[in-house]
Scaffold this active site. Structure first.
Site, PDB file in Angstrom:
ATOM      1  N   GLY A  15       0.851  -1.190   0.000  1.00  0.00           N
ATOM      2  CA  GLY A  15       0.000   0.000   0.000  1.00  0.00           C
ATOM      3  C   GLY A  15       0.881   1.233   0.000  1.00  0.00           C
ATOM      4  O   GLY A  15       1.066   1.915  -1.009  1.00  0.00           O
ATOM      5  N   ARG A  16       1.496   1.468   1.157  1.00  0.00           N
ATOM      6  CA  ARG A  16       2.321   2.658   1.351  1.00  0.00           C
ATOM      7  C   ARG A  16       3.435   2.764   0.326  1.00  0.00           C
ATOM      8  O   ARG A  16       3.731   3.835  -0.184  1.00  0.00           O
ATOM      9  CB  ARG A  16       2.928   2.584   2.757  1.00  0.00           C
ATOM     10  CG  ARG A  16       3.627   3.843   3.200  1.00  0.00           C
ATOM     11  CD  ARG A  16       4.420   3.604   4.482  1.00  0.00           C
ATOM     12  NE  ARG A  16       3.728   2.838   5.483  1.00  0.00           N
ATOM     13  CZ  ARG A  16       3.013   3.351   6.483  1.00  0.00           C
ATOM     14  NH1 ARG A  16       2.930   4.643   6.624  1.00  0.00           N
ATOM     15  NH2 ARG A  16       2.405   2.564   7.359  1.00  0.00           N
TER      16      ARG A  16
ATOM     17  N   TYR B 146       0.277   8.599  15.420  1.00  0.00           N
ATOM     18  CA  TYR B 146       1.482   7.771  15.618  1.00  0.00           C
ATOM     19  C   TYR B 146       2.725   8.603  15.932  1.00  0.00           C
ATOM     20  O   TYR B 146       3.825   8.066  15.986  1.00  0.00           O
ATOM     21  CB  TYR B 146       1.807   6.958  14.357  1.00  0.00           C
ATOM     22  CG  TYR B 146       0.637   6.294  13.684  1.00  0.00           C
ATOM     23  CD1 TYR B 146      -0.027   5.240  14.293  1.00  0.00           C
ATOM     24  CD2 TYR B 146       0.217   6.707  12.431  1.00  0.00           C
ATOM     25  CE1 TYR B 146      -1.099   4.630  13.659  1.00  0.00           C
ATOM     26  CE2 TYR B 146      -0.846   6.096  11.786  1.00  0.00           C
ATOM     27  CZ  TYR B 146      -1.502   5.059  12.418  1.00  0.00           C
ATOM     28  OH  TYR B 146      -2.553   4.462  11.782  1.00  0.00           O
TER      29      TYR B 146
ATOM     30  N   CYS C  44      -9.698  21.682  17.840  1.00  0.00           N
ATOM     31  CA  CYS C  44      -9.582  22.053  19.265  1.00  0.00           C
ATOM     32  C   CYS C  44      -8.981  20.948  20.129  1.00  0.00           C
ATOM     33  O   CYS C  44      -9.654  20.390  20.994  1.00  0.00           O
ATOM     34  CB  CYS C  44     -10.954  22.443  19.773  1.00  0.00           C
ATOM     35  SG  CYS C  44     -11.650  23.746  18.769  1.00  0.00           S
TER      36      CYS C  44
HETATM   37  N1  LLP Z   1      -2.112  -6.194   3.974  1.00  0.00           N
HETATM   38  C1  LLP Z   1      -2.699  -6.157   5.191  1.00  0.00           C
HETATM   39  C2  LLP Z   1      -3.374  -7.352   5.679  1.00  0.00           C
HETATM   40  C3  LLP Z   1      -2.643  -4.978   5.961  1.00  0.00           C
HETATM   41  O1  LLP Z   1      -3.214  -4.967   7.159  1.00  0.00           O
HETATM   42  C4  LLP Z   1      -1.980  -3.837   5.452  1.00  0.00           C
HETATM   43  C5  LLP Z   1      -1.912  -2.599   6.219  1.00  0.00           C
HETATM   44  C6  LLP Z   1      -1.387  -3.924   4.177  1.00  0.00           C
HETATM   45  C7  LLP Z   1      -1.471  -5.117   3.471  1.00  0.00           C
HETATM   46  C8  LLP Z   1      -0.672  -2.776   3.543  1.00  0.00           C
HETATM   47  O2  LLP Z   1       0.469  -2.437   4.256  1.00  0.00           O
HETATM   48  P1  LLP Z   1       1.512  -1.370   3.672  1.00  0.00           P
HETATM   49  O3  LLP Z   1       2.162  -1.998   2.460  1.00  0.00           O
HETATM   50  O4  LLP Z   1       0.758  -0.142   3.309  1.00  0.00           O
HETATM   51  O5  LLP Z   1       2.452  -1.140   4.780  1.00  0.00           O
HETATM   52  N2  LLP Z   1      -2.462   3.784   9.134  1.00  0.00           N
HETATM   53  C9  LLP Z   1      -1.120   3.311   9.331  1.00  0.00           C
HETATM   54  C10 LLP Z   1      -0.838   2.071   8.526  1.00  0.00           C
HETATM   55  C11 LLP Z   1      -1.789   0.943   8.820  1.00  0.00           C
HETATM   56  C12 LLP Z   1      -1.513  -0.286   8.017  1.00  0.00           C
HETATM   57  C13 LLP Z   1      -2.592  -1.274   8.160  1.00  0.00           C
HETATM   58  N3  LLP Z   1      -2.460  -2.449   7.372  1.00  0.00           N
HETATM   59  C14 LLP Z   1      -0.155   4.435   9.028  1.00  0.00           C
HETATM   60  O6  LLP Z   1      -0.590   5.521   8.662  1.00  0.00           O
HETATM   61  O7  LLP Z   1       1.041   4.272   9.177  1.00  0.00           O
END
Ligand code: LLP
Length: 423
Positions: free
Chosen positions: A276-277, A317, A344
């Site tokens: 994702g990220r 975070y 606020c």
């Molecule tokens: N697969 C599963 C099962 C997940 O739970 C997640 C992310 C991903 C893939 C994707 O992960 P990535 O490649 O994006 O690291 N809101 C948080 C991040 C939460 C991630 C949740 N799960 C932040 O802003 O850092």
């Protein structure tokens, strides 16, 4: 690498001055670079050249339809965690046969929707979920592919809120238990096809070792299951590969790819990834306008028109996002300031104790690395309409989500007459 750069003293998104976008679309505004999204997808996918793989972009990172369509057109699959995300994927033209459905708490209606839309498989996180999927599949007279999410018990060395691979976390099933569940399901849950093994250990992981540890454990599970006579065809490594926000030096996807390919040699599986990220994070920025500057007794404050409801990561975070002026001021002095929003709460900040060139009301600043988990985590807190989203293509740009207006804030709210008819 991304395509947000200075030309002279002006900040550009690809070939468009950011100032122009802010002027036309207003602020706060998220700006995505399509060229960057594509580049990141190619870099990730290219890291596995020559091996059977399916990249399933993790929709939760950024679920804007234009972002999804960009990836869909490149052949990407999708990792979803809700009915809403599947709805979005289908609207964006995503191929359901490349969709994997993750998450610890899928409702019956969500499972049914996934089955009816013929998604590739469910990543199952508990014994009860396994049985729930089987019984819904039976009712629908379908056979459904599943993978059990194995919790490998490794330390991903990331923020505790986004670490998922520890034994204490709510995610997945411990390897030994998972093996039992596979065998039970093979014998008893006749509407399931046990085709995969799944694993995801956390997010914003900046070292290679935790991935390799997890891979060793899941590889072991695949091999054991095969000995038990199961036809495991997919190994899902999840997402989690980190990006550079400040001074992190995460492994490049090509290094990650090399290690994973090495670690899966001879296993004869299709690899699934859920980044994702890594694909979206550095493909977006948030542009906000300075409303006021003020000198507190102990600190300088820069008050912007974006707040924690628009970009919650720093409050949630304590995350670092680089901040850049949209027009580089010549020769102004540097100050140290908190960059805060109008919400606020003292927890409402975009940056703390940040060294920044002095700005004045009306100036624009850009919050970097805002393509993932920013808009998708935004809210209407303080009844603030959500920001507009723009996608840039070379020298053109398009509003891909309009700024919300006041009416959007009360959509669905009802003033039931009896509540207010009495004395
Ligand atoms: N697969 C599963 C099962 C997940 O739970 C997640 C992310 C991903 C893939 C994707 O992960 P990535 O490649 O994006 O690291 N809101 C948080 C991040 C939460 C991630 C949740 N799960 C932040 O802003 O850092």
């Amino acid at each position: 690498m991304h395509f947000f750069n200075y030309r002279g003293n002006r900040f550009y998104a690809e070939g468009v001055p950011v100032e122009r976008i802010a002027k036309e679309a207003g602020t706060p505004v998220f700006i995505y670079s399509q060229k960057t999204l594509k580049r990141h997808y190619r870099a990730f996918d290219g890291a596995f050249k020559g091996v059977r793989r399916l990249i399933c972009y993790s929709v939760k990172a950024n679920s804007n339809l234009s972002v999804l369509k960009t990836f869909a057109k490149m052949g990407s699959g999708f990792d979803i965690v809700s009915r809403g995300e599947l709805f979005r994927v289908l609207k964006a033209g995503g191929d359901p046969s490349k969709v994997v459905f993750s998450g610890v708490g899928k409702r019956d209606d969500e499972i049914e929707y996934g089955i009816r839309k013929n998604i590739l498989m469910f990543n199952v996180e508990s014994a009860q979920e396994l049985r729930a999927i089987d019984s819904i599949a039976k009712r629908l007279k379908k056979r459904v592919c599943v993978a059990i999410r194995v919790n490998p018990g490794v330390n991903p060395k990331t923020h505790p809120y986004i670490a998922t691979g520890f034994k204490k976390n709510k995610f997945g099933i411990e390897a030994k238990e998972a093996l039992k569940e596979y065998v039970y399901a093979k014998e008893n849950l006749k509407n399931l096809s046990l085709t995969g093994v799944d694993c995801h250990i956390g997010s914003q992981i900046t070292e290679i070792a935790p991935f390799i540890d997890a891979l060793k454990k899941t590889r072991n599970v695949v091999e054991t299951l095969r000995r038990e006579g199961l036809d495991i065809r997919y190994l899902n490594m999840g997402g989690g590969l980190g990006i550079t926000y400040g001074d992190e030096t995460p492994p490049h996807p090509s290094r990650y790819g090399k290690e994973v390919v090495m670690g899966t040699k001879g296993l004869d599986v299709t690899l699934i990834f859920e980044p994702g990220r890594n694909l979206a994070g550095n493909a977006g920025i948030l542009v906000t306008k300075v409303l006021y500057t003020k000198k507190g007794t102990l600190k300088n404050f820069i008050v912007t028109d974006a707040a924690m409801n628009d970009l919650p990561r720093p409050s949630l975070y304590g995350s670092y996002h680089a901040i850049k002026p949209v027009v580089m001021p010549g020769g102004k002095k540097e100050i140290t300031a908190d960059i805060v929003g109008p919400v606020c709460e003292s927890g409402d900040f975009l940056a703390r104790d940040r060294d920044i060139t002095e700005v004045k009301p009306g100036d624009l600043i850009s919050v970097m690395s805002a393509g993932a988990y920013c808009f998708s985590m935004s809210s209407n807190y303080n009844s603030r309409p959500r920001a507009a989203e723009v996608m840039v293509l070379g020298r053109r740009f398009f509003v891909v989500r309009e700024r919300e207006v006041a009416e959007d804030l009360i959509k669905g709210e009802v003033l039931a007459r009896p509540l207010f008819s009495g004395g």
